[in-house]
Each structure stands twice: as structure tokens, then as C-alpha cells.
Enzyme design. Structure first.
Site, mmCIF file in Angstrom:
data_model
loop_
_atom_site.group_PDB
_atom_site.id
_atom_site.type_symbol
_atom_site.label_atom_id
_atom_site.label_comp_id
_atom_site.label_asym_id
_atom_site.label_seq_id
_atom_site.Cartn_x
_atom_site.Cartn_y
_atom_site.Cartn_z
ATOM 1 N N GLU A 133 0.880 -1.238 -0.093
ATOM 2 C CA GLU A 133 -0.068 0.088 0.075
ATOM 3 C C GLU A 133 1.011 1.288 -0.184
ATOM 4 O OE1 GLU A 133 -2.716 0.224 3.546
ATOM 5 O OE2 GLU A 133 -3.573 1.868 2.617
ATOM 6 N N CYS A 185 -6.627 2.895 0.401
ATOM 7 C CA CYS A 185 -7.450 4.224 0.090
ATOM 8 C C CYS A 185 -6.997 4.885 -1.064
ATOM 9 C CB CYS A 185 -7.622 4.933 1.438
ATOM 10 S SG CYS A 185 -8.571 4.188 2.647
ATOM 11 N N ASN A 224 -11.805 -0.719 -3.186
ATOM 12 C CA ASN A 224 -10.743 -1.335 -1.968
ATOM 13 C C ASN A 224 -11.890 -1.781 -0.946
ATOM 14 O OD1 ASN A 224 -8.913 -1.567 -0.100
ATOM 15 N ND2 ASN A 224 -9.525 0.679 0.584
ATOM 16 N N GLU A 225 -12.023 -0.716 -0.018
ATOM 17 C CA GLU A 225 -12.928 -1.002 1.147
ATOM 18 C C GLU A 225 -14.244 -0.381 1.141
ATOM 19 O OE1 GLU A 225 -11.271 0.726 5.081
ATOM 20 O OE2 GLU A 225 -10.693 -1.152 5.363
HETATM 21 O O1 AHR Z 1 -4.204 0.011 5.573
HETATM 22 C C1 AHR Z 1 -4.610 1.150 5.840
HETATM 23 C C2 AHR Z 1 -6.047 1.471 5.402
HETATM 24 O O2 AHR Z 1 -6.692 0.845 6.249
HETATM 25 C C3 AHR Z 1 -6.091 1.196 3.932
HETATM 26 O O3 AHR Z 1 -5.896 2.307 3.018
HETATM 27 C C4 AHR Z 1 -7.673 1.086 4.102
HETATM 28 O O4 AHR Z 1 -7.881 -0.111 3.073
HETATM 29 C C5 AHR Z 1 -7.884 0.546 5.314
HETATM 30 O O5 AHR Z 1 -9.036 1.413 5.895
#
Ligand code: AHR
Length: 660
Positions: free
Chosen positions: A46, A240, A371-372
């Protein structure tokens, strides 16, 4: 009672009390369970914590192209008392349209005049190694030369070079520097010597020694630590940053290909995400772009797992949505990515891959859609992506999001929808305290065996609390994660992949802790948590063996002993025929257990064993003591089909049990 009777009844009492207080680890070694995905244990790269620029991407000059919003970020004027001159940022006749700004240095010639670059919290340089300086230069007036000087943190000159005879058109000039000392916080000076003026852009200093010695490549020491993990896959580039704070700031892979000077710079959203950890100088130069990510995966034998934006910006920020009727370009980016990775060189994107030097496909097998994300907005977008991708590339497994929490309403909603949609794999995330990980080792025992598979895509035990700057990568967190991973391994039919998050952090420039690997400008520090990952990935095995812990203390009332805090899983490795037993003792004291291997073959008496432990749960690795918590190999001589073993406090043990 005679003596022998007395002895016999004492033995019976002792054995009774022993069995009344017994902990038994039972491995049904002749009842092979699920196959373990060869890509089970992976990594999640990341771009956070200076993971790419200032980290893995080995460029030492920060803001080399003068494209930061303050174009002189990272640069300062050097103007000795006698020197007279002017610095200006210009954009007329730039190097190219993607890189519109450059620096003009005008010197009156009275003394060297110019700029110094501070690097990423300094520049790490080593005595005995060579560093390639390069810059785009255009002479606009006079005949000044350029003096390149590398200074150590104490002001000592480490090396210098001189460049002259510049063309009046943009042209690249090179020099090689050999520092006469090692310094973690060196600085690079670029000075005009004599009277004249020139334009500067793409000012770069790169170690010659990079991973695989690729010019403009990746930090060799950081790559080696990744390679040593033997990861089965790599998820990239976030996180993110895939989403962006707004959609305009999302990650767009097509803009990360080709000559580095043509890759447009983007602000890294972690730059301003946390007011308590601002990093105003954190940007994405994309020197580590998608081609390099695929190449990196290939280098270390990890399956690539790119994540694409699904038309949603970060829901913790703007939560901006791309309207459904405008989603096609996003979907096309995903389709083109498959073609870029796998398409024959006769296809448009396969040809671009070949032009970058890789005619062979990258063998992409999976992709993350978003992603999330969460909410119905995600589901409707996921469906669109899935329809298009499955129609054209049914062989690509799609990874769907399950939000940021492993059990809240968002998670339940997404799971119910994704189950109904028959999604391939669902990506679960969890940042929680060690207790959560210890309490959830049986989480997957009851998951639906016929539903979507699970990817534990982001997790890390937090020694303080999520987002606390006090989180530490200590042994307690590593052991809690290890215990949890035994639960994943026992359920390898449901949980097909897992990766810790985040991967890297720079000690002087991090935004998020805990992190798997810490770095400074010269050194790499694997944490206790790293070694847990390594123990799992290097001792994976191919077939899960049913493993159970029987503990009388948890079943019998009246016992004075607390239930053990042992956790275990076992696999068989087909190539060696070995049973690989992993036992985690999360207690702060040693625990003895009986190990029963229910198998028809005879277990040899000698077993290779690896133990990860430390003095206390708060023990952790530091740059001064990098191996305080590191695996130690030994041989134990007393293994058999049923044997007793004492597991150290706060430990993870791997035993490789061989057939006789
Ligand atoms: O790993 C840190 C963050 O945690 C990532 O960007 C996100 O996917 C999650 O909220």
C-alpha cells in the site's frame, strides 16, 4: 498397603490428575482436509507511510520534477554571501505536457549559486557504492557549468561532479557520484558555476545498486525482505489511495506507465489524511507504476492482485460517486488492465506491455473491484464490473469488498448481497486489539462452505487502539495474529488468502502504525509480525489436517488451572511428506501439551523446530536490536506419534514432523 501397591496407586492418582489437567493437540494426519491455496499467504503493498516514494522506489531526490503545488518543496536556495542570482519556476516550453514546471537558475557568476535537495528526510548513501545523477538541462544564457555536490549530514563533502556544455534544447545529462562515507541523511546540491542561466527538470539521484540492478529501480534491501517472505500474492497499490479523497485523485493505472518524466504526479491522500501525522511532502511520482508492480510480483513469485477503482471515492472522505451512467470508462480501465497483463502482443494493451519490455503475459488471475467500499452503491457498481469482466474474462476471479469492519451492519449487508450474487471472493478487513484476534480463531469454522471464499485482505493487531499513534509491533500483537492465522489455516477451504496491512513504514515519515516492515534511509527492520507471516508462508504445506485442542480445564469444573491459551493448526507438505504443526501459546507462561498425531505412519524422533518468542509480550525489534524477536531454529529429539512438549510463553512454534 504394601510398597508396590502404594506406588501403583500414587502413579494412578498422578496420571489421573495429569489427565484431568491435560491439554491435548490432536492432529488427524490421515484425514486430509482442504487443499491450501499456494497463494494463501501474501502481502499487501500500500502506498502509505512513504512506502513507494521515499521507500521502495529508490529515487533519492524529492520533487525531482518541480511539480508539487509548492514547486520548491524539498528544495532550498543556496546562495553564499558573494553569490548573486535568481531562481524561478517556469512553465513555458516545458519538457512535456505531463510535467509542465521546471526550475530556471540564473547566476551572475560571482560564486556558485543554486539549490539543495533534502531528499526524503535525508538521502541514504553508502560508501563504496555508486549513485547515478541525471537531470534534464537546457541552457538559456551564457556558459555556466553545473556543480553537483553530495554532502553528509555533518556538512562533509561526500563527492562532487561537474557538468558543462549544455545544449539549448532539453537534454539529459549524467554524472556518477561515489560517496566517501555512509550517511543516512545526505543532501544533494545543484549549483551554477560561472555566469549563465539554464533550466532544470527531472533532477534525479539513484543508487546503481537497486533490486536486480535495474536502472531507476527499487531499493534492493527492501525488496530482499519481501522476497524472503516468499509471498503467494501481492495486492497493490492500496488501500484508500485506489479510491482517492475525491474521484479526481483516484489511482489511474494507465497514467503510471512509460517514461517516468511523462507520468503525471499525484498528491498522495495520506499526505493530509491525519492531522496528527501530516506529511505535506508525500506525493506519488509513480516511478513505481503498474508495470513495475507486475514485474515485482513476477520477481518474487507472487501472484499479482491489482485493485481498481469502482467509481467510488474514499467513503471516509468525500464518498463521491461516479454516476452509474458514467461508469463505463472505469469498467473499461479494468478490462484493459486484464489485457495489459495477459493479452497477446497483438492486442492494443498487450502491445503496450511488450513495448515496455515484457512480451510474455504476467499471468493475472484475480482483480479487486474497489478497495474498502460499502453500501448499496457498492453493490450496484460491483455488479456492473462483474458482468463486464465475467463476460470477457470468466477465468479472472473477482474480489469484492466487505467494508472496513469484520462484523458490523455494513459487513452483514455486503455479505448477504455478495452471497446472493455468487461472488468469487470477499475481502474482509480487521484492525483490532489482540483480544479480538484471540477470540476469533474459530470465526471461520461455521462459515458457509458453499458460499463465496474469503480473502482476509487487511488485518493487524493494534497494541493500543486502531489509528492510535501508540500502536507498536510487539510480540503480543504478533502472537495474537499467529493464533488467528491458525484458524485461517484450519479453514483453508473457506479462507483462500490473507495479507497483513500496511506493509511498509518509514520511521521518519509514517502516517499509520502498526506496520509489517519499518525502514529508515539505510536499513530495513522486519517486525515480530513479519516473522509470523514468514513462518506461515515458508511452512505452508499443501493440505490442511483437522486439528483440535482438547483442554480439560475448559471442560471440567473444579479444576484450579486456567484454560490454556494454545492455538494450533497442521498441514501436510506433499513434497517432503512432513506434517507441519504450528502451535501458538498466547499465555504469559509456558504451557505443556500432549501432541497426538493420529496417523498410520510412524513419526521420526527428530524434528526441525522453529520458535518465535521474546522476553515479554511487549518485546519488539528496534533498529538497535533488530533481532530481539526473531525465529530460532532447533532440532527436538523426542517427537513420536504421541509426545509431550512444553511451549514457551508468548510463542509461536513450527514443528516439521517427518515419517520414519
Ligand atoms: O491500511 C490502511 C488503510 O486501512 C487502507 O488504506 C484501507 O483500505 C484501510 O482502511
Amino acid at each position: 498397603m504394601n510398597r508396590s501397591l502404594q506406588a501403583a496407586s500414587l502413579a494412578a492418582v498422578l496420571s489421573l490428575s495429569a489427565s484431568a489437567n491435560a491439554v491435548t493437540i490432536e492432529v488427524q494426519a490421515d484425514r486430509p482436509g482442504a487443499d491450501i491455496n499456494p497463494a494463501m499467504w501474501g502481502i499487501f503493498f500500500e502506498d502509505i507511510n512513504f512506502g513507494a516514494d521515499g521507500g521502495l522506489y529508490a529515487e533519492l531526490v524529492k520533487n525531482r520534477s518541480f511539480e508539487f503545488p509548492d514547486p520548491l518543496t524539498g528544495w532550498s536556495k543556496i546562495s553564499p554571501s558573494l553569490a548573486r542570482g535568481r531562481l524561478s519556476i517556469r512553465d513555458d516550453n516545458p519538457l512535456n505536457a505531463a510535467n509542465p514546471h521546471y526550475l530556471r537558475i540564473e547566476s551572475e557568476g560571482s560564486a556558485p549559486f543554486g539549490v539543495v535537495n533534502e531528499g526524503f528526510r535525508g538521502m541514504g548513501v553508502r560508501k563504496g557504492e555508486a549513485y547515478n545523477f541525471s537531470a534534464q538541462v537546457r541552457r538559456t544564457d551564457g556558459s555556466a557549468a553545473l556543480r553537483i555536490e553530495l554532502y553528509g549530514s555533518d556538512g562533509t563533502l561526500l563527492d562532487s561532479a561537474r557538468l558543462e556544455d549544455f545544449s539549448s534544447d532539453w537534454k539529459t545529462y549524467h554524472a556518477v557520484l561515489h560517496p566517501n562515507d555512509t550517511d543516512a541523511k545526505a543532501k544533494l546540491y545543484v549549483l551554477a558555476e560561472g555566469k549563465g542561466a539554464f533550466d532544470l527538470d527531472m533532477v534525479s539521484l539513484f543508487p546503481q545498486k537497486t533490486w536486480k540492478n535495474r536502472p531507476g529501480g527499487l531499493r534492493a534491501d527492501m525488496m530482499q525482505v519481501l522476497a524472503d517472505l516468499k509471498p503467494g500474492f501481492m495486492r497493490f497499490p492500496g488501500g484508500c489511495i485506489v479510491e482517492g479523497t475525491q474521484l479526481s485523485g483516484r489511482y489511474q493505472w494507465k497514467k503510471t506507465l512509460g517514461p517516468v518524466e511523462e507520468r503525471p504526479l499525484l498528491i498522495n491522500r495520506w499526505n493530509y489524511e491525519f492531522l496528527h501525522r501530516p506529511a505535506p511532502d508525500y506525493f506519488q511520482s509513480f516511478g513505481l507504476g503498474f508495470f513495475e508492480f507486475f514485474q515485482l510480483c513476477e520477481d518474487i513469485g507472487a501472484q499479482p492482485l491489482p485493485i481498481v477503482n469502482c467509481g467510488m471515492a474514499c467513503q471516509f472522505n468525500s464518498a463521491e460517486l461516479c454516476p452509474m451512467d458514467a461508469l463505463n470508462p472505469y469498467i473499461q480501465d479494468a478490462l484493459d488492465l486484464v489485457e495489459f497483463a495477459n493479452g497477446p502482443v497483438t492486442t492494443a494493451w498487450g502491445a503496450k506491455r511488450a513495448a515496455l519490455g515484457h512480451p510474455e503475459p504476467f499471468n493475472l488471475k484475480m482483480m479487486g473491484v474497489g478497495n474498502e467500499q460499502w453500501g448499496p452503491q457498492y453493490i450496484e457498481r460491483y455488479e456492473k464490473f462483474s458482468q463486464a469482466l465475467k463476460q470477457k474474462y470468466p477465468e479472472i476471479k473477482l474480489i469484492a469488498a466487505a467494508g472496513p469492519d469484520p462484523g458490523d451492519d455494513r459487513f452483514k449487508f455486503l455479505w448477504s448481497k455478495l452471497r446472493a450474487l455468487n461472488a468469487d471472493i470477499v475481502d474482509e478487513h480487521c484492525y483490532s486489539q489482540p483480544a479480538w484476534f484471540l477470540a476469533n480463531t474459530h470465526r471461520y469454522d461455521t462459515y458457509d462452505r458453499n458460499g463465496p471464499k474469503v480473502f482476509m485482505g487487511e488485518y493487524a493487531a493494534q497494541s493500543a487502539y486502531t489509528l492510535s499513534t501508540k500502536n507498536r509491533n510487539n510480540l503480543e500483537t504478533a502472537i495474537a495474529e499467529a493464533a488467528y492465522l491458525t484458524g485461517l489455516e484450519r479453514n483453508a477451504d473457506v479462507v483462500r488468502m490473507a495479507s497483513y496491512a500496511p506493509l511498509f513504514a518509514h520511521v521518519d515519515a509514517w502516517q499509520w502504525t502498526s506496520d509489517l516492515i519499518w525502514v529508515n534511509n539505510l536499513t530495513v527492520l522486519p517486525t515480530a509480525n513479519y516473522y509470523v507471516q514468514q513462518l506461515f508462508s515458508r511452512n505452508r504445506g499443501d493440505i490442511a489436517l483437522p486439528t483440535d485442542i482438547k483442554d480439560d480445564a475448559s471442560q471440567t469444573s473444579g479444576t484450579t488451572r486456567k484454560p490454556s491459551q494454545l492455538f494450533a493448526s497442521a498441514t501436510r507438505e506433499t513434497s517432503s511428506g512432513e506434517i507441519i504443526l504450528k502451535v501458538v501459546n498466547a499465555a504469559h507462561s509456558t504451557t505443556e501439551a500432549e501432541i497426538n498425531l493420529e496417523t498410520t505412519f510412524n513419526v521420526a524422533g527428530r524434528a526441525e523446530t522453529i520458535v518465535l518468542t521474546g522476553a515479554t509480550g511487549s518485546a519488539m525489534n528496534t533498529f538497535d536490536q533488530p533481532r530481539k524477536v526473531a525465529p530460532v531454529d532447533s532440532i527436538i529429539q523426542d517427537t513420536s506419534n504421541a509426545f509431550r512438549h512444553t511451549f514457551p510463553a508468548n510463542s509461536m512454534t513450527v514443528m516439521r514432523l517427518k515419517p520414519k
